[in-house]
Write an enzyme that holds these catalytic residues in place. Structure first.
Site, short mmCIF file in Angstrom:
data_model
loop_
_atom_site.label_atom_id
_atom_site.label_comp_id
_atom_site.label_asym_id
_atom_site.label_seq_id
_atom_site.Cartn_x
_atom_site.Cartn_y
_atom_site.Cartn_z
CE LYS A 12 48.28 28.83 60.04
NZ LYS A 12 48.84 29.23 58.72
CE1 TYR A 52 49.63 34.31 60.62
CE2 TYR A 52 47.33 33.91 61.17
CZ TYR A 52 48.59 33.44 60.86
OH TYR A 52 48.83 32.07 60.81
CG ASN A 115 49.82 27.22 55.79
OD1 ASN A 115 48.99 27.43 56.67
ND2 ASN A 115 50.79 28.06 55.50
CG HIS A 118 51.66 30.21 63.49
ND1 HIS A 118 52.15 31.19 62.65
CD2 HIS A 118 52.18 30.46 64.72
CE1 HIS A 118 52.91 32.02 63.38
NE2 HIS A 118 52.94 31.60 64.63
CD GLU A 129 53.91 34.20 66.69
OE1 GLU A 129 54.21 33.00 66.86
OE2 GLU A 129 54.09 34.81 65.61
P1 ADP Z 1 54.33 31.39 57.86
O1 ADP Z 1 53.00 30.91 58.40
O2 ADP Z 1 55.05 30.27 57.14
O3 ADP Z 1 55.18 32.08 58.89
P2 ADP Z 1 53.63 34.02 56.74
O4 ADP Z 1 53.89 34.63 58.07
O5 ADP Z 1 54.26 34.66 55.53
O6 ADP Z 1 54.04 32.47 56.71
O7 ADP Z 1 52.07 33.99 56.46
C1 ADP Z 1 51.18 33.66 57.49
C2 ADP Z 1 50.09 32.80 56.94
O8 ADP Z 1 49.35 33.55 55.99
C3 ADP Z 1 50.54 31.56 56.17
O9 ADP Z 1 50.87 30.46 57.01
C4 ADP Z 1 49.34 31.29 55.31
O10 ADP Z 1 48.32 30.61 56.07
C5 ADP Z 1 48.86 32.68 54.99
N1 ADP Z 1 49.35 33.13 53.70
C6 ADP Z 1 50.60 33.53 53.40
N2 ADP Z 1 50.71 33.88 52.10
C7 ADP Z 1 49.48 33.68 51.56
C8 ADP Z 1 48.92 33.85 50.27
N3 ADP Z 1 49.65 34.28 49.24
N4 ADP Z 1 47.62 33.54 50.09
C9 ADP Z 1 46.86 33.08 51.12
N5 ADP Z 1 47.32 32.92 52.38
C10 ADP Z 1 48.62 33.20 52.61
#
Ligand code: ADP
Length: 151
Positions: A12, A52, A115, A118, A129
């Site tokens: 990211k 997303y 974070n 992805h 994807e």
């Molecule tokens: P992952 O990326 O671990 O598969 P998710 O699909 O649940 O997790 O969420 C996608 C992305 O959305 C996360 O990697 C993170 O960047 C963002 N995200 C998820 N939950 C939150 C939150 N509570 N607040 C802000 N960003 C979030």
């Protein structure tokens, strides 16, 4: 279990800006997975929204889309046995503070909204994807080292 399973891994904008591209690629390569595609790109808003789409009803969705389009990302496809599930382990839990040390998010991130990486969460979502991010298809790459990775 197929040796040619594929997953979509995206570094990211924060991961790119913080100079973590090499570190992340190194971890997947060192494990024994191999690259099928890699490109640095600015993400069109429509692509971030589509990627997303399952989270469109979440309150953080607009901020998430803005985060993904805030700077260049590095989009990659990795191949190997169990790469979806094991790739998620290399990536770590969604919330970096809950990610194990030794995982990428556990070692390099703090906030869930920053974070750095992805990883596809299932074989089916990986297929969706990869088609979304690499409509041009993937490069052929069959490293000769595979005989030393698989028995
Ligand atoms: P992952 O990326 O671990 O598969 P998710 O699909 O649940 O997790 O969420 C996608 C992305 O959305 C996360 O990697 C993170 O960047 C963002 N995200 C998820 N939950 C939150 C939150 N509570 N607040 C802000 N960003 C979030």
């Amino acid at each position: 279990m197929a040796n040619n399973e594929q997953t979509f891994i995206m570094i990211k904008p924060d991961g790119v800006a913080r100079g973590l591209v090499g570190e992340i690629i190194k971890r997947f390569e060192a494990k024994g997975y191999y690259l099928r595609a890699l490109k640095m790109m600015n993400v069109p808003k429509e692509l971030a929204e589509e990627h997303y789409v399952d989270l469109a009803s979440k309150p953080f969705y607009p901020g998430l889309v803005n985060y993904i389009i805030s700077g260049p990302v590095v989009a990659t496809v990795w191949e190997g046995k169990g790469v979806v599930v094991t790739g998620r382990k290399l990536v770590g839990a969604t919330n970096p503070l809950a990610s194990e040390p030794g995982s990428i998010r556990g070692d390099f991130a703090i906030d869930v909204g920053r974070n750095i990486i992805h990883g596809s969460d299932a074989v089916e979502s990986a297929k969706r994807e990869i088609a979304l991010w690499f409509p041009e298809g993937l490069a052929e790459n069959k490293p000769t080292s595979l005989q030393w990775i698989y028995e």
